[in-house]
Design a protein around this motif. Sequence first.
Motif, PDB file in Angstrom:
ATOM      1  N   THR B  22       7.253  -6.341   6.946  1.00 27.88           N
ATOM      2  CA  THR B  22       6.009  -7.456   7.300  1.00 27.88           C
ATOM      3  C   THR B  22       4.223  -6.490   6.184  1.00 27.88           C
ATOM      4  OG1 THR B  22       6.097  -5.057   8.802  1.00 27.88           O
ATOM      5  CG2 THR B  22       7.320  -7.460   9.434  1.00 27.88           C
ATOM      6  N   CYS B  23       3.874  -7.009   6.254  1.00 22.85           N
ATOM      7  CA  CYS B  23       2.667  -7.326   6.770  1.00 22.85           C
ATOM      8  C   CYS B  23       1.470  -7.283   7.523  1.00 22.85           C
ATOM      9  CB  CYS B  23       2.242  -7.724   4.914  1.00 22.85           C
ATOM     10  SG  CYS B  23       0.368  -7.160   4.296  1.00 22.85           S
ATOM     11  N   SER B  24       0.647  -6.703   7.978  1.00 22.73           N
ATOM     12  CA  SER B  24      -1.016  -7.102   9.033  1.00 22.73           C
ATOM     13  C   SER B  24      -1.684  -6.131   8.063  1.00 22.73           C
ATOM     14  CB  SER B  24      -0.273  -6.918   9.788  1.00 22.73           C
ATOM     15  OG  SER B  24      -1.096  -6.900  11.226  1.00 22.73           O
ATOM     16  N   GLN B  25      -2.874  -7.306   8.372  1.00 25.26           N
ATOM     17  CA  GLN B  25      -4.003  -6.933   8.219  1.00 25.26           C
ATOM     18  C   GLN B  25      -5.094  -6.395   9.580  1.00 25.26           C
ATOM     19  OE1 GLN B  25      -7.100  -8.786   7.587  1.00 25.26           O
ATOM     20  NE2 GLN B  25      -6.040 -10.674   7.256  1.00 25.26           N
ATOM     21  N   ASN B  26      -5.943  -5.922   9.611  1.00 24.67           N
ATOM     22  CA  ASN B  26      -6.886  -6.142  10.448  1.00 24.67           C
ATOM     23  C   ASN B  26      -7.850  -6.546  10.601  1.00 24.67           C
ATOM     24  OD1 ASN B  26      -7.582  -3.843   9.013  1.00 24.67           O
ATOM     25  ND2 ASN B  26      -7.632  -2.872  10.967  1.00 24.67           N
ATOM     26  N   MET B  27      -8.780  -7.259   8.918  1.00 29.29           N
ATOM     27  CA  MET B  27      -9.786  -7.253   8.800  1.00 29.29           C
ATOM     28  C   MET B  27     -10.285  -8.696   8.901  1.00 29.29           C
ATOM     29  SD  MET B  27      -9.855  -5.139   5.339  1.00 29.29           S
ATOM     30  CE  MET B  27      -8.320  -5.447   4.997  1.00 29.29           C
ATOM     31  N   ASN B  28      -9.821 -10.035   9.218  1.00 31.06           N
ATOM     32  CA  ASN B  28      -9.588 -11.396   9.458  1.00 31.06           C
ATOM     33  C   ASN B  28      -9.667 -11.988   8.825  1.00 31.06           C
ATOM     34  OD1 ASN B  28      -9.703 -13.166  11.947  1.00 31.06           O
ATOM     35  ND2 ASN B  28     -11.355 -13.662  11.211  1.00 31.06           N
ATOM     36  N   HIS B  29      -8.730 -11.157   7.148  1.00 29.40           N
ATOM     37  CA  HIS B  29      -9.423 -12.421   5.921  1.00 29.40           C
ATOM     38  C   HIS B  29      -8.081 -13.144   6.025  1.00 29.40           C
ATOM     39  CE1 HIS B  29     -10.363  -8.324   3.680  1.00 29.40           C
ATOM     40  NE2 HIS B  29     -10.650  -8.763   4.671  1.00 29.40           N
ATOM     41  N   GLU B  30      -8.830 -14.331   5.305  1.00 27.27           N
ATOM     42  CA  GLU B  30      -8.035 -15.126   4.748  1.00 27.27           C
ATOM     43  C   GLU B  30      -6.313 -15.628   3.838  1.00 27.27           C
ATOM     44  OE1 GLU B  30     -11.939 -16.636   5.647  1.00 27.27           O
ATOM     45  OE2 GLU B  30     -10.794 -15.682   4.500  1.00 27.27           O
ATOM     46  N   TYR B  31      -7.074 -14.891   2.995  1.00 20.21           N
ATOM     47  CA  TYR B  31      -5.849 -15.035   2.248  1.00 20.21           C
ATOM     48  C   TYR B  31      -5.682 -13.483   2.209  1.00 20.21           C
ATOM     49  CZ  TYR B  31      -4.821 -13.972  -2.622  1.00 20.21           C
ATOM     50  OH  TYR B  31      -4.029 -14.405  -4.669  1.00 20.21           O
ATOM     51  N   MET B  32      -3.901 -13.577   1.952  1.00 16.64           N
ATOM     52  CA  MET B  32      -3.147 -12.612   1.825  1.00 16.64           C
ATOM     53  C   MET B  32      -1.857 -12.863   0.819  1.00 16.64           C
ATOM     54  SD  MET B  32      -2.329 -11.647   5.684  1.00 16.64           S
ATOM     55  CE  MET B  32      -1.617 -10.373   5.019  1.00 16.64           C
ATOM     56  N   SER B  33      -1.509 -11.506   0.235  1.00 18.08           N
ATOM     57  CA  SER B  33      -0.723 -11.733  -1.136  1.00 18.08           C
ATOM     58  C   SER B  33       0.052 -10.677  -1.490  1.00 18.08           C
ATOM     59  CB  SER B  33      -1.787 -11.836  -2.206  1.00 18.08           C
ATOM     60  OG  SER B  33      -1.060 -11.897  -3.550  1.00 18.08           O
ATOM     61  N   TRP B  34       1.807 -11.288  -1.766  1.00 24.85           N
ATOM     62  CA  TRP B  34       2.682 -10.387  -2.284  1.00 24.85           C
ATOM     63  C   TRP B  34       2.563  -9.908  -3.396  1.00 24.85           C
ATOM     64  CZ3 TRP B  34       5.128  -6.406   1.035  1.00 24.85           C
ATOM     65  CH2 TRP B  34       4.810  -6.982   2.200  1.00 24.85           C
ATOM     66  N   TYR B  35       2.441  -9.037  -4.018  1.00 19.10           N
ATOM     67  CA  TYR B  35       2.893  -8.089  -5.408  1.00 19.10           C
ATOM     68  C   TYR B  35       3.762  -7.257  -5.119  1.00 19.10           C
ATOM     69  CZ  TYR B  35      -1.801  -9.749  -6.319  1.00 19.10           C
ATOM     70  OH  TYR B  35      -3.188 -10.707  -5.802  1.00 19.10           O
ATOM     71  N   ARG B  36       4.820  -7.291  -6.845  1.00 19.19           N
ATOM     72  CA  ARG B  36       6.101  -6.380  -6.772  1.00 19.19           C
ATOM     73  C   ARG B  36       5.453  -5.468  -8.130  1.00 19.19           C
ATOM     74  NH1 ARG B  36      11.820  -8.649  -8.223  1.00 19.19           N
ATOM     75  NH2 ARG B  36      11.791  -6.629  -9.385  1.00 19.19           N
ATOM     76  N   GLN B  37       5.865  -4.339  -8.639  1.00 17.57           N
ATOM     77  CA  GLN B  37       4.942  -3.540  -9.959  1.00 17.57           C
ATOM     78  C   GLN B  37       6.258  -3.246 -10.193  1.00 17.57           C
ATOM     79  OE1 GLN B  37       5.321   0.588  -9.995  1.00 17.57           O
ATOM     80  NE2 GLN B  37       4.491  -0.081 -11.657  1.00 17.57           N
ATOM     81  N   ASP B  38       6.901  -3.619 -11.147  1.00 13.00           N
ATOM     82  CA  ASP B  38       8.099  -2.658 -12.029  1.00 13.00           C
ATOM     83  C   ASP B  38       7.642  -1.913 -13.865  1.00 13.00           C
ATOM     84  OD1 ASP B  38       9.025  -5.858 -10.982  1.00 13.00           O
ATOM     85  OD2 ASP B  38      10.431  -4.679 -10.250  1.00 13.00           O
ATOM     86  N   PRO B  39       8.338  -0.807 -13.558  1.00  8.29           N
ATOM     87  CA  PRO B  39       7.564  -0.502 -14.816  1.00  8.29           C
ATOM     88  C   PRO B  39       7.599  -1.583 -15.947  1.00  8.29           C
ATOM     89  CG  PRO B  39       9.421   1.110 -13.422  1.00  8.29           C
ATOM     90  CD  PRO B  39       9.683  -0.376 -13.253  1.00  8.29           C
ATOM     91  N   GLY B  40       6.340  -0.916 -16.688  1.00  4.59           N
ATOM     92  CA  GLY B  40       5.463  -1.711 -18.212  1.00  4.59           C
ATOM     93  C   GLY B  40       5.632  -3.559 -17.512  1.00  4.59           C
ATOM     94  N   LEU B  41       5.724  -3.603 -16.469  1.00  3.88           N
ATOM     95  CA  LEU B  41       5.084  -5.140 -16.252  1.00  3.88           C
ATOM     96  C   LEU B  41       3.731  -5.178 -15.512  1.00  3.88           C
ATOM     97  CD1 LEU B  41       9.004  -6.301 -15.697  1.00  3.88           C
ATOM     98  CD2 LEU B  41       7.753  -6.755 -17.632  1.00  3.88           C
ATOM     99  N   GLY B  42       3.414  -4.650 -14.402  1.00  3.87           N
ATOM    100  CA  GLY B  42       2.768  -3.721 -13.799  1.00  3.87           C
ATOM    101  C   GLY B  42       2.605  -5.323 -12.298  1.00  3.87           C
TER     102      GLY B  42
END
Lengths: 115, 118
Positions: B22-42
Amino acid sequence: ILNVEQSPQSLHVQEGDSTNFTCSFPSSNFYALHWYRWETAKSPEALFVMTLNGDEKKKGRISATLNTKEGYSYLYIKGSQPEDSATYLCAPLPMTTDSWGKLQFGSGTQVVVTP
Amino acid sequence: EAQVTQNPRYLITVTGKKLTVTCSQNMNHEYMSWYRQDPGLGLRQIYYSMNVEVTDKGDVPEGYKVSRKEKRNFPLILESPSPNQTSLYFCASRDNRGTSESGKNIQYFGAGTRLSVL
């Protein structure tokens, strides 16, 4: 996918020394460039947002410049301190509305400052 | 306090067992995004959402689903997790209104979710 390159991949700096590193990005369709600082075991935090060619931003000992025509940005750390140790990420934000959502990050420059 | 909250922070699961981060934000932002971080791949973008009911694929969407039924929440769903989805995941949000000069386009990141799929 935007080709965002950061170099070098890592830097070892002696405390008190100054250093700089580069973010390169496609100069076409450019809107803004974000710099983020990412400390180990934490989440990335925004450092600068730059939009204008020739723009220079400063926060304490860290500053950044932007060249949109040739597609690069430099980040400088003056008089490095151990607390500057982090990975520094850049992310260009493209201008086209269909790619507005795709904030693509470079792989980062890891800076290690040793006392 | 402006916050992006992810849960759980750590998760170990087995191949094929559906999970939701789950992901929740309290800033009333329109934009949300998911990232993954793997070694050497940013940081690689998985999915993003420009507003409620508007989602789109990032660079590595395979094996993931998202939904945006309300502005504050943007869950990441792994219907059938596989070991190659073992990674560190970050949720982020930003205000798409205003200009970059006003600083409103900076992204705020959650603390991360470390996922291991066995």
